[in-house]
Design a protein around this motif. Structure first.
Motif, PDB file in Angstrom:
ATOM      1  N   PRO A  81      52.584  42.215  52.282  1.00  0.00           N
ATOM      2  CA  PRO A  81      52.105  43.510  52.769  1.00  0.00           C
ATOM      3  C   PRO A  81      51.830  44.421  51.574  1.00  0.00           C
ATOM      4  O   PRO A  81      52.652  44.500  50.657  1.00  0.00           O
ATOM      5  CB  PRO A  81      53.279  44.025  53.603  1.00  0.00           C
ATOM      6  N   GLY A  82      50.672  45.049  51.541  1.00  0.00           N
ATOM      7  CA  GLY A  82      50.321  45.936  50.428  1.00  0.00           C
ATOM      8  C   GLY A  82      49.777  45.206  49.223  1.00  0.00           C
ATOM      9  O   GLY A  82      49.383  45.840  48.239  1.00  0.00           O
ATOM     10  N   GLY A  83      49.744  43.895  49.273  1.00  0.00           N
ATOM     11  CA  GLY A  83      49.188  43.114  48.175  1.00  0.00           C
ATOM     12  C   GLY A  83      47.688  43.294  48.062  1.00  0.00           C
ATOM     13  O   GLY A  83      47.061  43.895  48.925  1.00  0.00           O
ATOM     14  N   THR A  84      47.116  42.745  46.986  1.00  0.00           N
ATOM     15  CA  THR A  84      45.682  42.925  46.751  1.00  0.00           C
ATOM     16  C   THR A  84      44.914  41.627  46.895  1.00  0.00           C
ATOM     17  O   THR A  84      45.303  40.599  46.334  1.00  0.00           O
ATOM     18  CB  THR A  84      45.424  43.497  45.340  1.00  0.00           C
ATOM     19  N   LEU A  85      43.841  41.697  47.676  1.00  0.00           N
ATOM     20  CA  LEU A  85      42.935  40.575  47.837  1.00  0.00           C
ATOM     21  C   LEU A  85      41.702  40.838  46.978  1.00  0.00           C
ATOM     22  O   LEU A  85      40.994  41.825  47.185  1.00  0.00           O
ATOM     23  CB  LEU A  85      42.534  40.427  49.311  1.00  0.00           C
ATOM     24  N   ILE A  86      41.472  39.998  45.958  1.00  0.00           N
ATOM     25  CA  ILE A  86      40.328  40.175  45.071  1.00  0.00           C
ATOM     26  C   ILE A  86      39.273  39.127  45.410  1.00  0.00           C
ATOM     27  O   ILE A  86      39.573  37.933  45.461  1.00  0.00           O
ATOM     28  CB  ILE A  86      40.750  40.028  43.596  1.00  0.00           C
ATOM     29  N   VAL A  87      38.045  39.577  45.685  1.00  0.00           N
ATOM     30  CA  VAL A  87      36.980  38.654  46.048  1.00  0.00           C
ATOM     31  C   VAL A  87      35.834  38.766  45.051  1.00  0.00           C
ATOM     32  O   VAL A  87      35.401  39.875  44.721  1.00  0.00           O
ATOM     33  CB  VAL A  87      36.453  38.946  47.471  1.00  0.00           C
ATOM     34  N   ASP A  88      35.376  37.629  44.550  1.00  0.00           N
ATOM     35  CA  ASP A  88      34.207  37.580  43.678  1.00  0.00           C
ATOM     36  C   ASP A  88      32.978  37.513  44.584  1.00  0.00           C
ATOM     37  O   ASP A  88      32.783  36.521  45.287  1.00  0.00           O
ATOM     38  CB  ASP A  88      34.290  36.348  42.774  1.00  0.00           C
ATOM     39  N   SER A  89      32.171  38.588  44.600  1.00  0.00           N
ATOM     40  CA  SER A  89      31.088  38.635  45.589  1.00  0.00           C
ATOM     41  C   SER A  89      30.003  39.644  45.216  1.00  0.00           C
ATOM     42  O   SER A  89      30.240  40.571  44.440  1.00  0.00           O
ATOM     43  CB  SER A  89      31.671  39.021  46.950  1.00  0.00           C
ATOM     44  N   LEU A  90      28.840  39.430  45.811  1.00  0.00           N
ATOM     45  CA  LEU A  90      27.768  40.424  45.697  1.00  0.00           C
ATOM     46  C   LEU A  90      27.728  41.297  46.958  1.00  0.00           C
ATOM     47  O   LEU A  90      26.974  42.255  47.048  1.00  0.00           O
ATOM     48  CB  LEU A  90      26.420  39.735  45.507  1.00  0.00           C
ATOM     49  N   GLN A  91      28.556  40.939  47.944  1.00  0.00           N
ATOM     50  CA  GLN A  91      28.582  41.681  49.205  1.00  0.00           C
ATOM     51  C   GLN A  91      29.468  42.920  49.063  1.00  0.00           C
ATOM     52  O   GLN A  91      30.260  43.034  48.142  1.00  0.00           O
ATOM     53  CB  GLN A  91      29.148  40.797  50.322  1.00  0.00           C
ATOM     54  N   ASP A  92      29.344  43.835  50.063  1.00  0.00           N
ATOM     55  CA  ASP A  92      30.242  44.979  50.072  1.00  0.00           C
ATOM     56  C   ASP A  92      31.429  44.703  51.021  1.00  0.00           C
ATOM     57  O   ASP A  92      31.411  43.745  51.780  1.00  0.00           O
ATOM     58  CB  ASP A  92      29.498  46.248  50.507  1.00  0.00           C
ATOM     59  N   ALA A  93      32.418  45.576  50.951  1.00  0.00           N
ATOM     60  CA  ALA A  93      33.661  45.342  51.705  1.00  0.00           C
ATOM     61  C   ALA A  93      33.428  45.194  53.213  1.00  0.00           C
ATOM     62  O   ALA A  93      33.933  44.249  53.822  1.00  0.00           O
ATOM     63  CB  ALA A  93      34.655  46.462  51.413  1.00  0.00           C
ATOM     64  N   PRO A  94      32.661  46.120  53.837  1.00  0.00           N
ATOM     65  CA  PRO A  94      32.461  45.970  55.299  1.00  0.00           C
ATOM     66  C   PRO A  94      31.888  44.594  55.658  1.00  0.00           C
ATOM     67  O   PRO A  94      32.322  43.963  56.636  1.00  0.00           O
ATOM     68  CB  PRO A  94      31.464  47.074  55.627  1.00  0.00           C
ATOM     69  N   THR A  95      30.955  44.086  54.864  1.00  0.00           N
ATOM     70  CA  THR A  95      30.373  42.763  55.152  1.00  0.00           C
ATOM     71  C   THR A  95      31.453  41.689  55.048  1.00  0.00           C
ATOM     72  O   THR A  95      31.578  40.837  55.931  1.00  0.00           O
ATOM     73  CB  THR A  95      29.241  42.453  54.145  1.00  0.00           C
ATOM     74  N   LEU A  96      32.258  41.773  53.992  1.00  0.00           N
ATOM     75  CA  LEU A  96      33.301  40.755  53.809  1.00  0.00           C
ATOM     76  C   LEU A  96      34.312  40.810  54.941  1.00  0.00           C
ATOM     77  O   LEU A  96      34.777  39.783  55.440  1.00  0.00           O
ATOM     78  CB  LEU A  96      34.010  40.959  52.467  1.00  0.00           C
ATOM     79  N   LEU A  97      34.630  42.025  55.409  1.00  0.00           N
ATOM     80  CA  LEU A  97      35.647  42.176  56.455  1.00  0.00           C
ATOM     81  C   LEU A  97      35.178  41.605  57.795  1.00  0.00           C
ATOM     82  O   LEU A  97      35.978  41.356  58.687  1.00  0.00           O
ATOM     83  CB  LEU A  97      36.053  43.642  56.605  1.00  0.00           C
ATOM     84  N   LYS A  98      33.868  41.368  57.920  1.00  0.00           N
ATOM     85  CA  LYS A  98      33.382  40.695  59.131  1.00  0.00           C
ATOM     86  C   LYS A  98      33.909  39.254  59.153  1.00  0.00           C
ATOM     87  O   LYS A  98      34.071  38.652  60.208  1.00  0.00           O
ATOM     88  CB  LYS A  98      31.854  40.702  59.178  1.00  0.00           C
ATOM     89  N   GLY A  99      34.160  38.729  57.968  1.00  0.00           N
ATOM     90  CA  GLY A  99      34.655  37.353  57.874  1.00  0.00           C
ATOM     91  C   GLY A  99      36.163  37.269  57.759  1.00  0.00           C
ATOM     92  O   GLY A  99      36.798  36.429  58.387  1.00  0.00           O
ATOM     93  N   ILE A 100      36.752  38.178  56.985  1.00  0.00           N
ATOM     94  CA  ILE A 100      38.199  38.128  56.748  1.00  0.00           C
ATOM     95  C   ILE A 100      38.956  38.460  58.033  1.00  0.00           C
ATOM     96  O   ILE A 100      38.711  39.493  58.651  1.00  0.00           O
ATOM     97  CB  ILE A 100      38.606  39.124  55.642  1.00  0.00           C
ATOM     98  N   HIS A 101      39.853  37.572  58.439  1.00  0.00           N
ATOM     99  CA  HIS A 101      40.584  37.772  59.693  1.00  0.00           C
ATOM    100  C   HIS A 101      41.465  39.025  59.616  1.00  0.00           C
ATOM    101  O   HIS A 101      41.970  39.377  58.558  1.00  0.00           O
ATOM    102  CB  HIS A 101      41.435  36.546  60.014  1.00  0.00           C
ATOM    103  N   ARG A 102      41.628  39.641  60.770  1.00  0.00           N
ATOM    104  CA  ARG A 102      42.514  40.821  60.816  1.00  0.00           C
ATOM    105  C   ARG A 102      43.968  40.355  60.745  1.00  0.00           C
ATOM    106  O   ARG A 102      44.278  39.211  61.046  1.00  0.00           O
ATOM    107  CB  ARG A 102      42.284  41.596  62.098  1.00  0.00           C
ATOM    108  N   ARG A 103      44.850  41.281  60.318  1.00  0.00           N
ATOM    109  CA  ARG A 103      46.280  40.954  60.332  1.00  0.00           C
ATOM    110  C   ARG A 103      47.086  42.216  60.547  1.00  0.00           C
ATOM    111  O   ARG A 103      46.547  43.330  60.478  1.00  0.00           O
ATOM    112  CB  ARG A 103      46.685  40.241  59.044  1.00  0.00           C
ATOM    113  N   GLN A 104      48.368  42.042  60.787  1.00  0.00           N
ATOM    114  CA  GLN A 104      49.205  43.191  61.146  1.00  0.00           C
ATOM    115  C   GLN A 104      49.593  44.012  59.921  1.00  0.00           C
ATOM    116  O   GLN A 104      49.668  45.231  59.987  1.00  0.00           O
ATOM    117  CB  GLN A 104      50.469  42.717  61.897  1.00  0.00           C
ATOM    118  N   GLU A 105      49.808  43.338  58.783  1.00  0.00           N
ATOM    119  CA  GLU A 105      50.256  44.070  57.597  1.00  0.00           C
ATOM    120  C   GLU A 105      49.047  44.616  56.834  1.00  0.00           C
ATOM    121  O   GLU A 105      48.041  43.927  56.681  1.00  0.00           O
ATOM    122  CB  GLU A 105      51.074  43.176  56.663  1.00  0.00           C
ATOM    123  N   PRO A 106      49.138  45.850  56.329  1.00  0.00           N
ATOM    124  CA  PRO A 106      48.040  46.396  55.512  1.00  0.00           C
ATOM    125  C   PRO A 106      47.962  45.675  54.163  1.00  0.00           C
ATOM    126  O   PRO A 106      48.934  45.067  53.711  1.00  0.00           O
ATOM    127  CB  PRO A 106      48.456  47.862  55.317  1.00  0.00           C
TER     128      PRO A 106
END
Lengths: 390, 410, 340
Positions: free
Chosen positions: A111-136
């Motif tokens: 929880p509170g950790g950092t997810l680093i993604v190597d990408s040309l996309q922006d965060a909202p686009t990536l979050l369409k793929g990244i599954h939701r979870r309970q912990e921030p």
């Protein structure tokens, strides 16, 4: 007990093997400049790696030997401070060689950790793929073209040091930028790379991802049976035979859909997916016949529809298709889900045509590149430019 | 004698009495068991069984596929796959040949392959030697194989039939090796009662592999690659088989006695003159012959010594054996094998017996280990007397070395 | 003429007449964990499709075991069983013998069942060669040994095998500061080895997954002709050869068009070249330079011109000097020595 940190790298098997290793080794060696101790290792269960099949490597860093041992007293870290995703198409989840089911990329992230993604996309686009979870958690992007190379030829486009720079920003307690620059200058002996690390450090920012934010899909999972429920003689049931199926519109039954293994789906291996223009398809059978994963359904109207749960995106169908732009491989980031293209086409041909226009860029030369067209040694300058300018 | 002599009316049940070697007796058992696939490869001393089987086939007495392989590894791989495809199979080897096949031997228990193999015990190279030594067969002792030793041609024939019945029992489905001492059993002929085909039919049902059969009508995938998520569970299934083994073997011996009228008593070990014995010797295979002779001689001198011959080494009937041995003052274990670097540098059997006694016995009589008769060296009557004397010393409380080499020059 | 060979009838599998006639059924479907663009997986699919439902497949250790059939993730729609690395020959023999005996004794329905054992180049050309050779001498068992050749021990992360090409970079032959070429052996010529060494074997073929119809028909002929048969398939390996998976198909074609991988079949002793190979042999098609093939692969990235020239000269030798061009390495000169 002193301070203990774990960093996890999720990467594409073989294509990013050397890159991932360089990063985890870099973390350990750089942190050692601060008197910290650490180990770097690839997930044994992922080896031998297969092209594109998601794999993991880890760096464990500790303030002292006993704390490090505590961190090593497990097959792999169950909880990590930072997760690095080296190919943004992995954001949809990773079904690795060594486990069953689809795992969200932040599965091990604290929880509170950092997810680093190597990408040309922006965060909202990536979050369409990244599954939701309970912990921030925090999401940060290292802007750049995904770095792929082969088994024997490593493409040194500075991605390794840029990720190191981002990690130093995300979690300075693991390793400081100064230590990373020291490591690069002393061990890699490449000032330009030190600059790359520095630039990325300065540019890197991360956003807070709230609980429940992200892809709502339930990743498919698999329950391991108990020893006395397993078939005797190390045997398992084979695959039953497939059969014809119905056209969603005319309800006419025909064609052929093979039964496909429901324990291992392989689509998280895919970085590009075939997009089919059913209007120009001549029913020549070549895509279907030459697909090593038997991922084409023969549709009731005699065309060929890539089943996107089985397709791993090798692109052979594109290569063998005799009709220009009838099958085009398109970067996976452009899509959500694995719905049938043919059914969409059958339901609304006009809309499908529009979608094709929007989705398919005219196919250029694709050589030794794996991920983006025409990407290899000769493209490194261009890739570096993005790295520098951001 | 290994078996209790039969009353005349019992003998009538038998088709004939033949003068054959232990190897030939096993070949006859294969014929009676209507074995489907046999693979051969030459190596002394086991291969006389294959010579005899080829003759039986040539004479039209036995209907089987008889394949001469190009090496022991292939020899065992061929029958392994034949067995998975539903065939009753027979195979065998000796010494380094058995070791050459080791990879194939290793995989059969997890695959649940009920192959029956004959091991003509032979010393391992180097130096090349034809004589008996038990280390070859013992090499599979931890792998899930059933493993036994016989000491007569008659017992070889009977045990081969029993082996098929036990191995092919759906509760088991594991391979079984019958060990016959080179020369003493494989190459010397004795009078053997050969049961009728009817008796064997009654005793040994056809091999039915059920849903493990590899056939187009049963679409399965056998032995896929696994990771750390599976191996323990697979091993546990074989562990379950070994838990059952003793029970199944007892049932089968009881049936054997009922159908063939020949009594083996306790299937796992045979006791000789132990009723009033103070000390006993324990061993496997044909060293039983000089031992029994020596014991009768020493009995005349008033020495109360007995002999326990171990038949089944896997499963090892530890509790039962410990209960049997706890009543003696000392035990001398004769090993026709070595286990270099083992506890007390003893042979394999001595080490296993001590381990069984530790958990299963109420008393702690000294268990002495004797390394004897290696590489075909004959075990002399006076050797047995010597070992007995040492064992008596231990019984009297005089400390003895835990391992001694007997019949060694110098 | 008396013979003690008891042949059993095989299935009669007619050749597929054109891609449109290829059945839809898959007996090797998805679920395997092979690389993107794995041509070895592709030949498994084609092989199973060509053989049909009354078939059992035995697979020796290698990529097509480890990557292919992991627990619960099996792609097989026909019965499949693992066999040890060196045992493809023994596995096929054992299965064929088991069926034969049980059918003769009435313990099993008497019908022709295809028995196929496959092996990789490591299992076939190296460790399993002896067992395959022995199996090829058994006239009365109907079986097929198919060797998929990705020119390395690909499963264990790419090490030299008996069929690795000259000079190739593998994890056992990585170029270093002093030595550029760590692997200087020439590829083992497996199909002719089986052919010349085993007169009993009625069918030997070489195939490529880039010619899927011919590959399937080769399998069907091998299964129909009776007795032990052998097929050698070249399978471009995106991982070990180091190329973009999209090029898998093209690499297969290039191997043929450069003359490196001749396509032919020998049926009852009669040699027949097919496809581009036939055209190369009768001069209708000029071999492409091997450079076109080598430079597309990372495993040859360390090659300099002289390496490519040497490679080319060996291929030219195959076609210009050999008595049976591209196939049997007997020199034409021998003809001159023959007594007229």
């Amino acid at each position: 007990m002193g301070q203990l940190f774990a960093v996890e790298i999720i990467y594409r098997g073989v294509f990013q093997k050397t890159l991932a290793k360089n990063i985890t080794r870099g973390i350990v060696l750089a942190a050692h400049n601060e008197g910290k101790l650490g180990i770097s290792f690839g997930r044994y269960g992922d080896s031998p790696e297969r092209n594109g099949i998601p794999a993991k490597s880890f760096a464990i860093v500790a303030s002292d030997a006993q704390t490090l041992e505590a961190g090593m007293a497990q097959y792999e870290p169950k909880q990590v401070d930072v997760t690095v995703v080296l190919d943004d198409t992995l954001c949809k989840g990773a079904e690795s060689w060594a486990w069953y089911g689809l795992h969200p990329v932040h599965q091990a992230l604290k929880p509170g950790g950092t997810l680093i993604v190597d990408s040309l996309q922006d965060a909202p686009t990536l979050l369409k793929g990244i599954h939701r979870r309970q912990e921030p958690y925090k999401l940060g992007i290292v802007k750049g073209v995904t770095s792929f190379s082969g088994m024997w030829v490593y493409k040194d486009d500075h991605t390794d040091v840029r990720i190191l720079g981002a990690i130093a920003k995300a979690l300075p307690a693991v390793v400081s930028l100064a230590s990373i620059e020291k490591f690069i200058n002393e061990k890699l002996k490449n000032p330009l790379k030190a600059t790359s690390a520095h630039t990325t450090f300065e540019r890197f920012t991360s956003m807070n991802v709230k609980p429940g934010e992200g892809n709502a899909e339930e990743p498919f999972s698999f329950q391991l049976p108990k020893w006395n429920n397993m078939r005797k003689g190390v045997s398992v049931n084979g695959q039953p035979q497939g059969g014809p199926y119905a056209d969603p519109v005319t309800k006419e039954v025909g064609g052929f859909r093979p039964v496909r293994n429901d324990k291992f789906k392989k689509y998280s291996t895919r970085t590009m997916r075939p997009v089919v223009n059913f209007e120009t398809c001549t029913k020549c059978t070549l895509c279907w016949l030459n697909c090593p994963d038997a991922s084409f359904d023969v549709t009731p109207d005699g065309k060929y529809d890539a089943n996107l749960e089985a397709c791993c995106g090798c692109g052979i169908c594109e290569a063998v298709c005799p009709v220009p732009n009838c099958i085009t491989m398109v970067a996976e980031t452009a899509f959500d889900g694995n719905a049938s293209q043919w059914e969409a086409f059958r339901k609304d041909k006009a809309a499908y045509k529009e979608w094709l226009k929007a989705t398919v860029q005219p196919a250029g030369e694709r050589s030794h590149g794996f991920r983006y067209r025409g990407q290899y040694k000769e493209q490194i300058p261009a890739v570096l430019e993005i790295a520098e300018k951001g | 004698m290994a078996t209790i002599a039969l009353p005349v009316e019992e003998k009538k049940k038998y088709e004939q009495e033949a003068l054959i070697t232990g190897a030939e007796a096993i070949a006859v058992a294969c014929k009676l068991a209507n074995v489907d696939v046999v693979t051969a490869y030459p190596i002394r001393p086991y291969d006389t069984v294959m010579q005899y089987i080829s003759q039986l086939k040539a004479d039209g007495e036995m209907d089987c596929e008889y394949i001469v392989a190009e090496g022991e590894h292939s020899q065992f791989e061929i029958v392994k796959h034949a067995s998975v495809c539903g065939a009753r199979v027979f195979c065998g080897s000796s010494g380094v040949g058995w070791m050459y096949a080791m990879e194939a031997l290793t995989v059969t228990p997890a695959l649940r392959v009920p192959m029956v193999a004959m091991v003509g015990n032979r010393a391992l190279d180097d130096p090349g030697a034809f004589g008996v030594e038990h280390n070859d067969a013992l090499a599979v002792r931890d792998l899930g194989w059933l493993l036994n030793w016989v000491d007569s041609a008659q017992e070889a024939l009977d045990t081969a039939l029993i082996a098929y019945r036990v191995a092919e029992d759906p509760r088991m489905f594991v391979p079984c090796a019958i060990s016959c001492d080179g020369a003493f059993l494989t190459h010397s002929q004795a009078l053997v009662n050969i049961p009728t085909q009817e008796q064997v039919k009654q005793f040994l049902p056809p091999y039915k592999r059920g849903d493990l059969l590899l056939h187009p009508d049963n679409v399965i995938s056998v032995a896929p690659q696994v990771n750390e998520d599976w191996v323990m569970e697979v091993r546990r299934q074989n562990y379950e088989v070994t838990e059952r083994a003793c029970g199944v073997i007892r049932e089968v011996y009881a049936d054997f006695e009922r159908i063939f009228g020949r009594k083996y008593g306790n299937p796992f070990f045979e006791e000789y003159m132990t009723e009033d014995a103070e000390v006993v010797l324990l061993g496997m295979g044909t060293l039983s012959t000089p031992t029994r002779v020596a014991i009768r001689k020493m009995r005349e001198q008033g020495k109360k010594v007995g002999f326990v011959r171990l038949r089944w080494f896997r499963p090892f009937a530890g509790v039962e054996l410990a209960k049997c041995l706890e009543r003696f003052k000392a035990i001398g274990v004769i090993d026709r094998d070595f286990s270099f670097g083992s506890p007390n540098l003893s042979g394999v059997v001595a080490t296993e017996v001590r381990s069984a006694m530790y958990t299963g016995a109420a008393t702690r009589p000294p268990v002495l280990g004797f390394i004897c008769g290696l590489g075909g060296r004959e075990v002399l009557v006076q050797d047995v007397e010597h070992m007995t004397d040492i064992t008596f010393q231990a019984a009297k409380g005089k400390a003895q070395p835990l391992t001694q080499w007997i019949g060694l020059r110098g | 003429m008396s013979t003690f060979v008891e042949e059993k009838p095989t299935q009669k599998l007619e050749s597929f007449k054109g891609v449109k006639k290829v059945p839809h059924e898959e007996y090797y479907t998805s679920g395997h964990r092979t690389c993107q663009g794995c041509e070895s997986a592709q030949i498994m699919k084609l092989m199973a499709k060509a053989a049909g439902p009354r078939t059992i497949v035995l697979g020796s250790t290698g990529c097509m075991y480890v990557a292919n059939t992991s627990y619960y993730a099996t792609p097989w729609g026909v019965p499949w069983m693992h066999t040890q690395l060196g045992s493809s020959g023994s596995a096929a023999l054992g299965a064929a013998a088991a069926f034969r005996a049980q059918m003769r004794k009435g313990a099993m329905k008497d019908e022709p069942i295809n028995v196929i054992a496959f092996c990789g180049d490591g299992g076939g050309a190296d460790m399993g060669l002896g067992a395959i050779s022995a199996t090829m001498t058994h006239p009365d068992y109907n079986l097929l040994i198919l060797m998929y050749d990705n020119e390395s021990y690909a499963n264990t992360d790419i090490q030299i095998s008996g069929t690795s090409p000259y000079g190739v970079n593998t994890s056992f032959s990585t170029p270093g500061k002093v030595k550029r070429i760590m692997h200087h052996r020439w590829k083992k010529n497996m199909a002719p080895l089986m052919l010349v060494g085993h007169p009993t074997c009625k069918y030997v073929g070489t195939i490529s997954t880039s010619y899927p119809l011919q590959a399937m028909n080769s399998v069907r002929k091998a299964l129909s002709i009776g007795g032990p048969t052998f097929i050698h398939c070249l399978n471009p390996c995106p991982k070990g050869w180091d190329f973009d998976p999209v090029l898998s198909f093209e690499l297969g074609e290039l191997a043929v068009n450069t003359g490196i991988w001749p396509l032919y079949e020998v049926e009852n002793g009669v040699l027949k070249l097919y496809g581009k190979t036939e055209k190369i042999a009768n001069g209708q098609f000029k071999r492409l330079p091997v450079r076109d093939y080598l430079l597309k692969q990372g495993r040859f990235a360390h090659f300099i011109d002289e390496d490519i020239e040497y490679f080319q000269s060996k291929i030219d030798e195959m076609w210009n000097k050999w008595l049976v061009p591209g196939i049997i390495p007997l020199r034409r000169e021998i003809e001159a020595d023959e007594p007229r």
